[in-house]
Design an enzyme around this catalytic site. Structure first.
Site: not given
Length: 280
Positions: A100, A262
């Site tokens: 991320d 994620h």
């Protein structure tokens, strides 16, 4: 699996900032960089699986967790922090893994300091400039928070700090009790929230400028690059094959798709650790 069993917890002065860091294990060094809004604790399961064959370094990025809240929050500054941390711990060259927002720090480190990075892994990310160049209605509806966080006329801090638990909906059981408690302390600290938003603001300004300058100059990532993405996140929906976006940025490029949401380090730590060990 014990929470960072056998790892040291230190606060290390790297020049402009002091970074909170867990480090342990034996073997070639690998640095694990978390994303937003996590702290280094997100890596606790993966770190344990890597520590048998690698020295594992897990810092809180500048502004996050219990590391210093000191501007600037550009990825160039954060990358320099990470490099100084590695060298302070006695490592001249390291493998770097970033998830991320941490992926932007990791890739900036490889671009700015090519001789200091042996391997690069980016997780659920494409270069910032590539994401912004492709920003369309679908991107805006999925990643609208980039622009909410990035603007300053109506700062997002007030909205988030009004109820951090409602804003950051975190799966306590998935994270594990210690990691969840660490994250919750951070998210209830207004200084952390402000620093995290400054990270996004830098992304729309100086980080984009740095990417544009590299692309114009034809600079590429010289070390082997592994792109890892989650099948149940939206990277494929936005870009198709993420490798098609990264192809112009690296000479030695590989990719792995994991059946996960994620937060891969929390959801599929065994699969992720095996992927990393097969690369670094």
């Amino acid at each position: 699996m014990s929470f960072f069993d056998g790892f040291a917890l230190d606060r290390i002065d790297v020049g402009d900032v002091t970074l909170r860091v867990r480090h342990g294990g034996n073997g070639p060094p690998v640095v694990l960089l978390h994303g937003h809004p996590r702290t280094h604790a997100t890596w606790h399961r993966v770190a344990a699986l890597l520590a048998g064959s690698h020295t594992v370094i897990c810092p809180d990025l500048r502004g996050y967790g219990e590391s210093s809240k000191v501007p600037p929050y550009s990825k160039r500054a954060m990358a320099a922090d990470v490099l100084a941390l590695a060298k302070t711990l006695g490592h001249e060259r390291v493998a770097v893994v970033g998830h991320d927002r941490g992926a932007y720090v990791a890739s900036r480190l490889a671009l700015d300091h090519p001789h200091d990075v042996t391997h690069l892994v980016v997780m659920d990310a494409v270069p910032i400039v590539e994401a912004l160049d492709r920003a369309d209605a679908r991107f805006a509806s999925s990643w609208w928070h980039w622009f909410f966080f990035g603007q300053t006329e109506k700062p997002a801090e007030r909205v988030i700090n009004a109820d951090p638990d409602a804003w950051y909906r975190v799966d306590r059981e998935l994270m594990g009790e210690e990691a969840y408690a660490d994250l919750r302390r951070a998210l209830h600290d207004p200084d952390v929230v402000h620093a995290m938003l400054e990270d996004y603001r830098a992304g729309l300004r100086e980080d984009r400028d740095a990417d544009e300058a590299d692309r114009a100059a034809g600079r590429t990532i010289r070390c082997p690059l592994l792109v890892v993405w989650a099948a149940r996140d939206d990277l494929e929906e936005l870009y198709g094959d993420p490798l098609s976006v990264w192809r112009g940025w690296a000479d030695d490029l590989r990719g792995v798709r994991l059946d996960s949401g994620h937060h891969m380090a929390e959801e599929v730590p065994d699969e992720l650790a095996a992927t990393l060990l097969g690369f670094i």
